[in-house]
Design a protein around this motif. Structure first.
Motif, short mmCIF file in Angstrom:
data_model
loop_
_atom_site.label_atom_id
_atom_site.label_comp_id
_atom_site.label_asym_id
_atom_site.label_seq_id
_atom_site.Cartn_x
_atom_site.Cartn_y
_atom_site.Cartn_z
N THR A 1 0.84 -5.84 -5.73
CA THR A 1 0.22 -4.52 -5.79
C THR A 1 -0.49 -4.19 -4.49
O THR A 1 -0.39 -3.06 -3.99
CB THR A 1 -0.78 -4.46 -6.96
OG1 THR A 1 -0.12 -4.85 -8.16
CG2 THR A 1 -1.34 -3.07 -7.12
N HIS B 1 -0.02 3.14 2.33
CA HIS B 1 -1.03 3.64 3.26
C HIS B 1 -0.47 3.69 4.69
O HIS B 1 -0.70 4.64 5.43
CB HIS B 1 -2.28 2.77 3.19
CG HIS B 1 -3.43 3.31 3.96
ND1 HIS B 1 -4.00 4.54 3.69
CD2 HIS B 1 -4.12 2.82 5.01
CE1 HIS B 1 -4.98 4.78 4.54
NE2 HIS B 1 -5.07 3.74 5.36
N THR C 1 0.43 -1.13 -1.96
CA THR C 1 -0.61 -0.17 -1.56
C THR C 1 -0.76 -0.12 -0.05
O THR C 1 -0.88 0.96 0.54
CB THR C 1 -1.95 -0.54 -2.21
OG1 THR C 1 -1.78 -0.60 -3.62
CG2 THR C 1 -3.03 0.47 -1.86
#
Length: 94
Positions: free
Chosen positions: A9, A17, A13
């Motif tokens: 995860t 980004h 992420t």
């Protein structure tokens, strides 16, 4: 068994980004280049003038100007991203 590094995860992420930041950095130049390219194409279609330098020179000038004008903002975004990455480095090296 001790695990180290990032979870799946966190990697996803981080990748999201990174891609969002890359898109924000590239968007001003790509948008201006697209807009000027469409204007030059309309001009060429209206006047029947199909010169290659007529398409490249305005795009180069406009993208260069867009880069010069947006460079302080883009550098700030890159600096914030870099600081965020280095501040989270301790999570990777556990």
């Amino acid at each position: 068994m001790e695990t180290s590094g990032l979870t799946m995860t966190e990697v996803v992420t981080l990748g999201q980004h990174m891609l969002t930041t890359a898109l924000i950095i590239a968007l001003p130049m790509l948008g201006i280049g697209l807009f000027v390219g469409v204007l030059v194409s309309i001009f060429q279609a209206a006047t029947q003038v199909h010169e290659q330098t007529l398409t490249i020179v305005p795009k180069l000038v406009s993208v260069g100007l867009a880069l010069m004008l947006s460079l302080p903002l883009l550098l700030r975004i890159l600096l914030d991203f870099t600081i965020k990455m280095f501040s989270g480095l301790h999570m990777i090296i556990r």
